[in-house]
Enzyme design. Sequence first.
Site, short mmCIF file in Angstrom:
data_model
loop_
_atom_site.label_atom_id
_atom_site.label_comp_id
_atom_site.label_asym_id
_atom_site.label_seq_id
_atom_site.Cartn_x
_atom_site.Cartn_y
_atom_site.Cartn_z
N GLU A 70 2.42 -1.31 9.38
CA GLU A 70 2.35 -0.75 8.03
C GLU A 70 3.50 0.22 7.77
O GLU A 70 4.08 0.21 6.68
CB GLU A 70 0.99 -0.05 7.82
CG GLU A 70 -0.16 -1.04 7.74
CD GLU A 70 -1.51 -0.36 7.59
OE1 GLU A 70 -1.55 0.89 7.61
OE2 GLU A 70 -2.53 -1.08 7.47
N HIS A 83 -4.34 -1.67 -0.09
CA HIS A 83 -5.66 -1.50 0.52
C HIS A 83 -6.80 -1.86 -0.44
O HIS A 83 -7.96 -1.80 -0.04
CB HIS A 83 -5.84 -0.05 1.00
CG HIS A 83 -5.07 0.27 2.24
ND1 HIS A 83 -3.71 0.54 2.21
CD2 HIS A 83 -5.45 0.35 3.55
CE1 HIS A 83 -3.30 0.79 3.46
NE2 HIS A 83 -4.31 0.68 4.27
#
Length: 295
Positions: free
Chosen positions: A160, A193
């Site tokens: 990430e 997300h």
Amino acid sequence: MLQEPNETMQVMAPLISFDTLAVHEGVIACFILAVAFVGSLYLAPTNKPRDDPETIRWRMLLTGIVTISSPFYLLLWADRTTTEQGAELHHVLGIKTDGILTAIILPLLLTIVLYAGVIIHTLMAFASQSNSVLMHFNAYRLSFCLEICLRNYFVAPFVEEFVFRACMLPMLTASMGKWIGVLVCPLFFGVAHLHHLVEWYRWRQRPLVHALLITTVQFCYTSLFGLYSAFLFIRTGHLTSPVVSHMFCNFMGLPDIDTLIRSKYSMLLWTLYVCGLLGFLSLLVPLTDPSLYYL
């Protein structure tokens, strides 16, 4: 007879920059990269929840492929240059050895200060054998599932940060300015997300309104962390800094607000949480001074 060269010939890696990248091009480039990263999660040939070991293994493999490919994607948007504004690809990505120990220790220390209240709260719970806090600690930090540990504490923090910071920030800061880029970059991370809505609604059987609320909260705190992480990357110039901070944040998780409110030491704990936040804010700029990281 061969004539020896007068100067030592050195093979230099090509320098790149994003000086000609327009604002809309930077946004489009990052949007495509974010879609590729999130989309890869749903290419896994399994129809199981996200915490199922088989799902985790497939998703780690697929996001790993996107991560490995992302520097080559970055080069598609870059300019080759010989000017002083250019840099080698690994420097653009924050992969360097100069100042590496400082890049690990100081940002980690800074993040620990932020979590001072949570850490002391947890230690007090261990001392008093508070079941609720100990259950919270075990559930979110000390999972006995190898795949969950690998994902939460090693793979996710690296992939990430590599994709959403090391690859996106150079394009955004070059096209729209350093600090605007730092503010915009976390939004891609937060939006990435939102797909967790599917997990809460489909697999955990939460009502849609409840699932939306949880996902919205998650968007807010992931965006806030993304802002901190982007700030670390820009100030330190090291990918290592946001990665180790991300690892620690994943290990600590979010504060257990319910236990914090009901604790008989609630006032003391709130004071510790606030002191941790104030300490973090006061140390944020000094401990990320670029001169400490050989910039």
